[in-house]
Scaffold this motif. Structure first.
Motif, PDB file in Angstrom:
ATOM      1  N   ILE A  23      46.407  40.377  86.710  1.00  0.00           N
ATOM      2  CA  ILE A  23      47.099  40.624  85.444  1.00  0.00           C
ATOM      3  C   ILE A  23      46.390  41.676  84.598  1.00  0.00           C
ATOM      4  CG2 ILE A  23      47.834  39.583  83.259  1.00  0.00           C
ATOM      5  CD1 ILE A  23      48.296  36.972  84.786  1.00  0.00           C
ATOM      6  N   CYS A  24      45.056  41.627  84.549  1.00  0.00           N
ATOM      7  CA  CYS A  24      44.314  42.563  83.688  1.00  0.00           C
ATOM      8  C   CYS A  24      44.554  44.032  84.060  1.00  0.00           C
ATOM      9  CB  CYS A  24      42.826  42.231  83.693  1.00  0.00           C
ATOM     10  SG  CYS A  24      42.434  40.760  82.725  1.00  0.00           S
ATOM     11  N   PRO A  25      44.332  44.446  85.304  1.00  0.00           N
ATOM     12  CA  PRO A  25      44.534  45.868  85.611  1.00  0.00           C
ATOM     13  C   PRO A  25      45.995  46.276  85.754  1.00  0.00           C
ATOM     14  CG  PRO A  25      43.785  44.707  87.568  1.00  0.00           C
ATOM     15  CD  PRO A  25      43.729  43.722  86.442  1.00  0.00           C
ATOM     16  N   HIS A  26      46.824  45.399  86.327  1.00  0.00           N
ATOM     17  CA  HIS A  26      48.197  45.793  86.665  1.00  0.00           C
ATOM     18  C   HIS A  26      49.203  45.552  85.549  1.00  0.00           C
ATOM     19  CE1 HIS A  26      46.967  46.643  90.736  1.00  0.00           C
ATOM     20  NE2 HIS A  26      46.476  45.426  90.879  1.00  0.00           N
ATOM     21  N   TYR A  27      48.848  44.777  84.560  1.00  0.00           N
ATOM     22  CA  TYR A  27      49.768  44.559  83.448  1.00  0.00           C
ATOM     23  C   TYR A  27      49.145  44.946  82.105  1.00  0.00           C
ATOM     24  CZ  TYR A  27      52.729  42.276  80.002  1.00  0.00           C
ATOM     25  OH  TYR A  27      53.529  42.037  78.912  1.00  0.00           O
ATOM     26  N   ILE A  28      47.997  44.358  81.785  1.00  0.00           N
ATOM     27  CA  ILE A  28      47.403  44.599  80.461  1.00  0.00           C
ATOM     28  C   ILE A  28      46.918  46.038  80.323  1.00  0.00           C
ATOM     29  CG2 ILE A  28      45.546  43.934  78.896  1.00  0.00           C
ATOM     30  CD1 ILE A  28      45.740  41.089  80.042  1.00  0.00           C
ATOM     31  N   LEU A  29      46.049  46.491  81.228  1.00  0.00           N
ATOM     32  CA  LEU A  29      45.525  47.852  81.132  1.00  0.00           C
ATOM     33  C   LEU A  29      46.622  48.895  81.298  1.00  0.00           C
ATOM     34  CD1 LEU A  29      42.134  47.624  83.057  1.00  0.00           C
ATOM     35  CD2 LEU A  29      42.505  47.724  80.598  1.00  0.00           C
ATOM     36  N   LYS A  30      47.579  48.607  82.157  1.00  0.00           N
ATOM     37  CA  LYS A  30      48.696  49.533  82.376  1.00  0.00           C
ATOM     38  C   LYS A  30      49.474  49.759  81.085  1.00  0.00           C
ATOM     39  CE  LYS A  30      52.817  50.167  85.260  1.00  0.00           C
ATOM     40  NZ  LYS A  30      53.661  49.553  86.321  1.00  0.00           N
ATOM     41  N   ASN A  31      49.700  48.687  80.332  1.00  0.00           N
ATOM     42  CA  ASN A  31      50.437  48.812  79.069  1.00  0.00           C
ATOM     43  C   ASN A  31      49.566  49.368  77.946  1.00  0.00           C
ATOM     44  OD1 ASN A  31      53.349  47.545  79.129  1.00  0.00           O
ATOM     45  ND2 ASN A  31      52.091  46.252  80.458  1.00  0.00           N
ATOM     46  N   LEU A  32      48.279  49.050  77.948  1.00  0.00           N
ATOM     47  CA  LEU A  32      47.385  49.590  76.918  1.00  0.00           C
ATOM     48  C   LEU A  32      47.268  51.108  77.027  1.00  0.00           C
ATOM     49  CD1 LEU A  32      44.425  47.020  76.735  1.00  0.00           C
ATOM     50  CD2 LEU A  32      46.097  47.537  74.935  1.00  0.00           C
ATOM     51  N   ARG A  33      47.330  51.640  78.249  1.00  0.00           N
ATOM     52  CA  ARG A  33      47.221  53.089  78.440  1.00  0.00           C
ATOM     53  C   ARG A  33      48.406  53.839  77.823  1.00  0.00           C
ATOM     54  NH1 ARG A  33      45.520  51.636  83.957  1.00  0.00           N
ATOM     55  NH2 ARG A  33      43.248  51.823  84.081  1.00  0.00           N
ATOM     56  N   LYS A  34      49.505  53.151  77.592  1.00  0.00           N
ATOM     57  CA  LYS A  34      50.676  53.776  76.992  1.00  0.00           C
ATOM     58  C   LYS A  34      50.571  53.865  75.471  1.00  0.00           C
ATOM     59  CE  LYS A  34      53.673  51.883  80.631  1.00  0.00           C
ATOM     60  NZ  LYS A  34      54.807  50.947  80.919  1.00  0.00           N
ATOM     61  N   ILE A  35      49.603  53.157  74.900  1.00  0.00           N
ATOM     62  CA  ILE A  35      49.449  53.110  73.447  1.00  0.00           C
ATOM     63  C   ILE A  35      48.475  54.199  73.011  1.00  0.00           C
ATOM     64  CG2 ILE A  35      48.701  51.674  71.505  1.00  0.00           C
ATOM     65  CD1 ILE A  35      49.444  49.235  73.247  1.00  0.00           C
ATOM     66  N   LYS A  36      48.850  54.978  72.001  1.00  0.00           N
ATOM     67  CA  LYS A  36      48.031  56.110  71.563  1.00  0.00           C
ATOM     68  C   LYS A  36      46.743  55.653  70.887  1.00  0.00           C
ATOM     69  CE  LYS A  36      51.964  59.260  70.998  1.00  0.00           C
ATOM     70  NZ  LYS A  36      52.726  60.105  70.035  1.00  0.00           N
ATOM     71  N   ASN A  37      46.849  54.768  69.925  1.00  0.00           N
ATOM     72  CA  ASN A  37      45.687  54.307  69.174  1.00  0.00           C
ATOM     73  C   ASN A  37      45.517  52.802  69.370  1.00  0.00           C
ATOM     74  OD1 ASN A  37      45.040  56.870  67.893  1.00  0.00           O
ATOM     75  ND2 ASN A  37      46.926  56.558  66.725  1.00  0.00           N
ATOM     76  N   ILE A  38      44.591  52.437  70.256  1.00  0.00           N
ATOM     77  CA  ILE A  38      44.376  51.028  70.563  1.00  0.00           C
ATOM     78  C   ILE A  38      43.490  50.392  69.492  1.00  0.00           C
ATOM     79  CG2 ILE A  38      43.410  49.398  72.229  1.00  0.00           C
ATOM     80  CD1 ILE A  38      44.004  51.473  74.413  1.00  0.00           C
ATOM     81  N   LYS A  39      43.934  49.283  68.957  1.00  0.00           N
ATOM     82  CA  LYS A  39      43.179  48.538  67.964  1.00  0.00           C
ATOM     83  C   LYS A  39      42.435  47.386  68.645  1.00  0.00           C
ATOM     84  CE  LYS A  39      44.956  50.873  64.480  1.00  0.00           C
ATOM     85  NZ  LYS A  39      44.130  51.731  63.599  1.00  0.00           N
ATOM     86  N   ARG A  40      41.148  47.287  68.375  1.00  0.00           N
ATOM     87  CA  ARG A  40      40.356  46.188  68.908  1.00  0.00           C
ATOM     88  C   ARG A  40      40.145  45.134  67.833  1.00  0.00           C
ATOM     89  NH1 ARG A  40      40.612  46.809  74.387  1.00  0.00           N
ATOM     90  NH2 ARG A  40      40.199  48.970  74.937  1.00  0.00           N
ATOM     91  N   PHE A  41      39.899  43.884  68.271  1.00  0.00           N
ATOM     92  CA  PHE A  41      39.808  42.781  67.322  1.00  0.00           C
ATOM     93  C   PHE A  41      38.585  41.911  67.597  1.00  0.00           C
ATOM     94  CE2 PHE A  41      44.241  43.863  68.111  1.00  0.00           C
ATOM     95  CZ  PHE A  41      44.724  44.090  66.839  1.00  0.00           C
ATOM     96  N   GLY A  42      38.116  41.265  66.538  1.00  0.00           N
ATOM     97  CA  GLY A  42      37.144  40.178  66.648  1.00  0.00           C
ATOM     98  C   GLY A  42      35.840  40.541  67.325  1.00  0.00           C
ATOM     99  N   VAL A  43      35.321  39.574  68.081  1.00  0.00           N
ATOM    100  CA  VAL A  43      33.995  39.695  68.672  1.00  0.00           C
ATOM    101  C   VAL A  43      33.945  40.805  69.725  1.00  0.00           C
ATOM    102  CG1 VAL A  43      34.428  37.967  70.480  1.00  0.00           C
ATOM    103  CG2 VAL A  43      32.099  38.376  69.687  1.00  0.00           C
ATOM    104  N   LYS A  44      35.050  41.068  70.411  1.00  0.00           N
ATOM    105  CA  LYS A  44      35.066  42.144  71.407  1.00  0.00           C
ATOM    106  C   LYS A  44      34.905  43.500  70.727  1.00  0.00           C
ATOM    107  CE  LYS A  44      37.230  40.349  75.523  1.00  0.00           C
ATOM    108  NZ  LYS A  44      38.003  40.724  76.694  1.00  0.00           N
ATOM    109  N   LYS A  45      35.514  43.664  69.564  1.00  0.00           N
ATOM    110  CA  LYS A  45      35.365  44.915  68.808  1.00  0.00           C
ATOM    111  C   LYS A  45      33.912  45.095  68.373  1.00  0.00           C
ATOM    112  CE  LYS A  45      37.135  47.471  64.826  1.00  0.00           C
ATOM    113  NZ  LYS A  45      35.793  47.920  64.407  1.00  0.00           N
ATOM    114  N   TYR A  46      33.283  44.017  67.963  1.00  0.00           N
ATOM    115  CA  TYR A  46      31.886  44.072  67.516  1.00  0.00           C
ATOM    116  C   TYR A  46      30.988  44.610  68.637  1.00  0.00           C
ATOM    117  CZ  TYR A  46      27.259  42.437  66.083  1.00  0.00           C
ATOM    118  OH  TYR A  46      25.930  42.374  65.765  1.00  0.00           O
ATOM    119  N   PHE A  47      31.161  44.079  69.844  1.00  0.00           N
ATOM    120  CA  PHE A  47      30.333  44.520  70.967  1.00  0.00           C
ATOM    121  C   PHE A  47      30.729  45.916  71.442  1.00  0.00           C
ATOM    122  CE2 PHE A  47      29.269  40.027  71.220  1.00  0.00           C
ATOM    123  CZ  PHE A  47      27.939  40.069  71.594  1.00  0.00           C
ATOM    124  N   LEU A  48      32.040  46.235  71.420  1.00  0.00           N
ATOM    125  CA  LEU A  48      32.505  47.545  71.872  1.00  0.00           C
ATOM    126  C   LEU A  48      31.972  48.651  70.972  1.00  0.00           C
ATOM    127  CD1 LEU A  48      34.251  48.754  74.124  1.00  0.00           C
ATOM    128  CD2 LEU A  48      36.181  48.724  72.536  1.00  0.00           C
TER     129      LEU A  48
END
Length: 223
Positions: free
Chosen positions: A141-166
């Protein structure tokens, strides 16, 4: 461009790493192993085949209840698994066959260890199936659905603890290195049954978080 310059350029491009990936790739392989290996006639496919041999020996060790040896060999397999791809990129030896071979070895390594552990009674059938199903759901699901759809978004917004580490250069999630380390710990300390539950929880938690993040980004992108 010499190899040292390639390494520095590649490290600048890969500004974000999983913590365990950073330890293996940057602190171990790039610093001590990759440059000496690159000066030999060893090819990425040689390393991939060697990683398969390590997996088979690790499985035999599990079958014969040499858990400590199995755990050590499994960690060595992970190191080789990183090294073949890095060597392929830095020596420009990437190929379709090499990529396919690497994927086959990974499937054998990650799925086979749970199957072998069930056969030798380290874990129950339920624990084996739980770990395999959750792992493959995450890896599909992560590479074939989530990442595939995220690549279509121009400005990706990160949230919460993952944003902190990223923001600090680290990706918080479940990567192959973390899986191998946890499985190795499970084998060495004879707690693989616990690792099955813990890994399954991490897979489902990370998958849920990523789906939530994708949903939020899709809503924001459609406005």
């Amino acid at each position: 461009m010499n190899l040292d310059e390639k390494l520095k350029k590649r490290q600048r491009l890969e500004i974000s790493y999983y913590p365990t990936e950073y330890i293996i790739r940057v602190l171990l392989l790039q610093k001590y192993i990759l440059i000496p290996i690159s000066k030999t006639s060893i090819t990425p496919n040689h390393i991939t085949i060697s990683s398969l041999v390590l997996i088979v020996i690790s499985f035999l060790a599990i079958y014969n209840h040499f858990a400590l040896l199995a755990g050590f060999l499994y960690i060595c397999y992970s190191i080789f698994d990183h090294l073949d791809g890095m060597l392929a990129r830095y020596k420009d030896l990437r190929s379709q066959f090499g990529s396919y071979l690497d994927k086959v070895v990974d499937h054998i390594g990650f799925n086979g260890v749970f199957i072998m552990a069930y056969i030798t009674s380290y874990i129950s059938l339920f624990e084996c199936c739980l770990a395999i199903i959750c792992m493959n759901l995450h890896r599909t699901i992560c590479p074939h659905y989530i990442l595939k759809n995220l690549r279509k978004i121009k400005n990706i917004k990160r949230f919460g603890v993952k944003k902190y580490f990223l923001d600090r250069g680290f990706i918080l999630g479940v990567d192959a290195s973390l899986i191998v380390i946890l499985i190795s710990i499970g084998l060495i300390f004879n707690i693989l049954f616990f690792i099955c539950y813990f890994l399954s929880f991490l897979f489902l938690l990370d998958l849920t978080y990523r789906l939530f993040e994708l949903r939020c980004n899709l809503r924001h992108d459609n406005r």
